[in-house]
Design an enzyme around this catalytic site. Structure first.
Site, PDB file in Angstrom:
ATOM      1  N   TYR A   1     -13.978  88.277 -25.427  1.00  0.00           N
ATOM      2  CA  TYR A   1     -12.848  89.112 -24.996  1.00  0.00           C
ATOM      3  C   TYR A   1     -13.359  90.374 -24.309  1.00  0.00           C
ATOM      4  O   TYR A   1     -12.907  90.729 -23.215  1.00  0.00           O
ATOM      5  CB  TYR A   1     -12.003  89.468 -26.218  1.00  0.00           C
ATOM      6  CG  TYR A   1     -10.731  90.225 -25.906  1.00  0.00           C
ATOM      7  CD1 TYR A   1      -9.574  89.550 -25.509  1.00  0.00           C
ATOM      8  CD2 TYR A   1     -10.668  91.613 -26.030  1.00  0.00           C
ATOM      9  CE1 TYR A   1      -8.396  90.231 -25.234  1.00  0.00           C
ATOM     10  CE2 TYR A   1      -9.503  92.307 -25.759  1.00  0.00           C
ATOM     11  CZ  TYR A   1      -8.371  91.617 -25.366  1.00  0.00           C
ATOM     12  OH  TYR A   1      -7.212  92.302 -25.087  1.00  0.00           O
TER      13      TYR A   1
ATOM     14  N   LYS B   1     -12.826  91.236 -20.391  1.00  0.00           N
ATOM     15  CA  LYS B   1     -12.091  92.440 -19.990  1.00  0.00           C
ATOM     16  C   LYS B   1     -12.963  93.382 -19.162  1.00  0.00           C
ATOM     17  O   LYS B   1     -12.469  94.056 -18.258  1.00  0.00           O
ATOM     18  CB  LYS B   1     -11.536  93.152 -21.226  1.00  0.00           C
ATOM     19  CG  LYS B   1     -10.454  92.366 -21.969  1.00  0.00           C
ATOM     20  CD  LYS B   1      -9.261  92.021 -21.078  1.00  0.00           C
ATOM     21  CE  LYS B   1      -8.115  91.424 -21.877  1.00  0.00           C
ATOM     22  NZ  LYS B   1      -6.980  91.017 -21.014  1.00  0.00           N
TER      23      LYS B   1
END
Length: 260
Positions: free
Chosen positions: A155, A159
């Site tokens: 993640y 991102k």
């Protein structure tokens, strides 16, 4: 005159959570939101909510990791409305696990949804934006576009990657009046975050209350969650830009968690 009269805004992952809030916010200011989601039934429900309020909306089934599905969905929007003005790449999931235990399939799934999805939807929309010499692309990043947390390796990686994609598009898109920006929320109490609370409590051996207080909101200035409305406001701010003066930038919406 509303800020977005007649603008067509594709929002991925818009059947629920942050995406749904963004779609409603666009509609309230005159835009035509396109609810692009894996779950067509839920997408249609959100679109109908907007129609019930007097707005126009379209629901599209879209797996953002499927090249053919993305191209087909975006082309259907352009065919119906004759334009694609705004893309909000919002679709995402979360898998929480220590790096040493992450299986490759989960890693690839996370990167596919967040990064491949952003790339595929961007490319499909640019084909129409470049012809029109207008486009506003907003990626849904996170404070994890700037920071890192345990248990979230793919993640955080994804991102961070979105900021690089936005900067590249900012340079390539400028001659076509296409801007690219990233909105980076802190923790928003969506189902995605609610799911993490017991998962992290188990991994760290602490209470769910301590997950919220000592992990999620520890670095905020006031111990408050960011709201879906806060995020929607930031997205619309970038989408309303009259030119490329702010292109390539990211804004953190997090009650002071991570300050630039």
């Amino acid at each position: 005159m509303a800020r977005f009269d007649g603008r067509v805004a594709i929002v991925t992952g818009a059947a629920s959570g942050i995406g749904r809030e963004i779609a409603h916010a666009f509609a309230a200011e005159g835009a035509i939101p396109v609810i692009a989601d894996l779950n067509l039934e839920a997408a249609e429900k959100t679109a109908q909510e907007i129609r019930d309020k007097g707005g126009e909306a379209m629901a599209v089934a879209m797996d953002v990791t499927d090249e053919a599905a993305v191209d087909k969905g975006v082309d259907a929007v352009a065919e119906k409305y004759g334009r694609v003005d705004i893309l909000v790449s919002n679709a995402g999931i979360q898998i929480v696990k220590p790096l040493v235990e992450f299986d490759l399939a989960s890693w690839k799934k996370m990167l596919a949804i967040h990064l491949d999805g952003a790339f595929l939807t961007t490319r499909a929309c640019l084909r129409h934006m470049y012809k029109a010499n207008y486009g506003r692309v907003i990626y849904m990043g996170s404070v994890h576009s700037k920071e890192a947390s345990k248990l979230k390796a793919p993640y955080v990686t994804a991102k961070h990657g979105l900021t690089g994609l936005a900067k590249t598009l900012a340079k390539e898109g400028a001659e076509h009046n296409v801007s690219a920006n990233v909105v980076c929320p802190g923790f928003v109490r969506t189902p995605l975050v609610e799911k993490q609370i017991p998962e992290q409590a188990k991994e760290f051996g602490i209470s769910e209350e301590d997950v919220v207080r000592k992990i999620m909101l520890k670095d905020t200035v006031d111990g408050e969650f960011t709201t879906t409305g806060d995020v929607a406001d930031a997205v619309l701010f970038f989408a309303a830009a009259k030119n490329c003066v702010m292109t390539g930038q990211s804004v953190v919406v997090s009650h002071g968690w991570f300050m630039q």
